[in-house]
Design an enzyme around this catalytic site. Structure first.
Site, PDB file in Angstrom:
ATOM      1  N   HIS A  62       0.867  -1.325  -0.058  1.00  0.00           N
ATOM      2  CA  HIS A  62       0.061   0.023  -0.109  1.00  0.00           C
ATOM      3  C   HIS A  62       0.887   1.141   0.135  1.00  0.00           C
ATOM      4  O   HIS A  62       1.819   1.197   0.491  1.00  0.00           O
ATOM      5  CB  HIS A  62      -0.880   0.042   1.306  1.00  0.00           C
ATOM      6  CG  HIS A  62      -1.762  -1.132   1.300  1.00  0.00           C
ATOM      7  ND1 HIS A  62      -1.889  -1.635   2.616  1.00  0.00           N
ATOM      8  CD2 HIS A  62      -2.478  -1.803   0.322  1.00  0.00           C
ATOM      9  CE1 HIS A  62      -2.951  -2.572   2.613  1.00  0.00           C
ATOM     10  NE2 HIS A  62      -3.021  -2.986   1.029  1.00  0.00           N
ATOM     11  N   LYS A  72       6.482   6.504   7.303  1.00  0.00           N
ATOM     12  CA  LYS A  72       6.017   5.719   8.358  1.00  0.00           C
ATOM     13  C   LYS A  72       7.273   5.317   8.964  1.00  0.00           C
ATOM     14  O   LYS A  72       8.087   4.930   8.498  1.00  0.00           O
ATOM     15  CB  LYS A  72       5.299   4.389   7.536  1.00  0.00           C
ATOM     16  CG  LYS A  72       4.113   4.798   6.803  1.00  0.00           C
ATOM     17  CD  LYS A  72       3.377   3.587   6.329  1.00  0.00           C
ATOM     18  CE  LYS A  72       2.166   3.814   5.399  1.00  0.00           C
ATOM     19  NZ  LYS A  72       1.587   2.687   4.807  1.00  0.00           N
ATOM     20  N   TYR A 132       2.272   1.707  13.709  1.00  0.00           N
ATOM     21  CA  TYR A 132       3.102   2.725  12.760  1.00  0.00           C
ATOM     22  C   TYR A 132       2.434   4.097  13.169  1.00  0.00           C
ATOM     23  O   TYR A 132       1.315   4.466  13.178  1.00  0.00           O
ATOM     24  CB  TYR A 132       3.071   2.168  11.340  1.00  0.00           C
ATOM     25  CG  TYR A 132       1.828   2.148  10.619  1.00  0.00           C
ATOM     26  CD1 TYR A 132       1.296   3.191   9.793  1.00  0.00           C
ATOM     27  CD2 TYR A 132       1.120   0.945  11.122  1.00  0.00           C
ATOM     28  CE1 TYR A 132       0.102   2.898   9.136  1.00  0.00           C
ATOM     29  CE2 TYR A 132      -0.260   0.668  10.261  1.00  0.00           C
ATOM     30  CZ  TYR A 132      -0.618   1.811   9.489  1.00  0.00           C
ATOM     31  OH  TYR A 132      -1.877   1.427   8.772  1.00  0.00           O
ATOM     32  N   ASP A 170      -6.509  -6.289  -1.809  1.00  0.00           N
ATOM     33  CA  ASP A 170      -5.104  -6.849  -2.087  1.00  0.00           C
ATOM     34  C   ASP A 170      -4.834  -7.693  -3.028  1.00  0.00           C
ATOM     35  O   ASP A 170      -4.054  -7.907  -4.188  1.00  0.00           O
ATOM     36  CB  ASP A 170      -4.123  -7.195  -0.926  1.00  0.00           C
ATOM     37  CG  ASP A 170      -4.148  -5.910   0.074  1.00  0.00           C
ATOM     38  OD1 ASP A 170      -4.069  -5.056  -0.249  1.00  0.00           O
ATOM     39  OD2 ASP A 170      -3.551  -6.474   1.549  1.00  0.00           O
TER      40      ASP A 170
END
Length: 177
Positions: A62, A72, A132, A170
């Protein structure tokens, strides 16, 4: 804390200094000053996310595009995952290459992924809690992704294919090329 830049410029593995004794352990998860010294700059983190997944779950690949792109700082609170970052920065000498690193509650490593990367992870333990920080807010219209089992990328997720659990999104993501 120590930092090791990966083969992908700007992508760093961070290893904390852990203080342990009979009571347990302590470590700094994030220190802005140390982060700046190690990485060269500090993104302004604006959102923290957490997910819990079971063995075989593959989340990714992603990214957020354009003005909503995200850097991130990722880590595992419980369990262990194989974390993957793929360089998709136009003009980058490592475009299309990836790094993978095992993150776990035991090694307490973190991976810093700058903007311009696809990101995903595979759960290697019975369960995992993944956390995250992001330097930009999520924007549904800017989300993008690539099929995590794409043959061009050829990522070894360390999970037998028949045991992988992917979301419908996905499974139906576009190919890398």
């Amino acid at each position: 804390m120590k930092a090791q830049e990966t083969k992908l410029q700007g992508c760093f593995i961070l290893e904390p200094t852990v203080f342990e004794d009979e009571r347990g352990y302590f470590f700094e998860v994030f220190n802005e000053k140390k982060f700046a010294e190690l990485v060269g700059y500090v993104p302004s983190f604006v959102q923290d996310n957490e997910s819990r997944s079971t063995y075989g779950v593959v989340r990714g690949l992603h990214q957020q595009r354009g003005e909503h792109a995200q850097a991130k700082l990722v880590r595992v609170i419980q369990g262990r995952v194989l974390d993957v970052a793929v360089d998709v920065r136009e003009g980058s000498p490592t475009y299309g290459q990836y790094v993978s690193v095992e993150l776990s509650e035991d090694n307490k490593r973190q991976l810093f992924i700058p903007r311009g990367f696809l990101h995903g992870f595979a759960v290697l333990s019975e369960t995992a809690i993944f956390s995250y920080k992001c330097d930009n807010f999520y924007n549904k219209e800017s989300e993008d992704g690539v099929f995590p089992l794409d043959e061009t990328l050829n990522i070894d997720w360390q999970i037998p294919r028949e045991k992988m659990i992917l979301s419908e999104k996905d499974k139906n993501a576009r190919k890398f090329r």
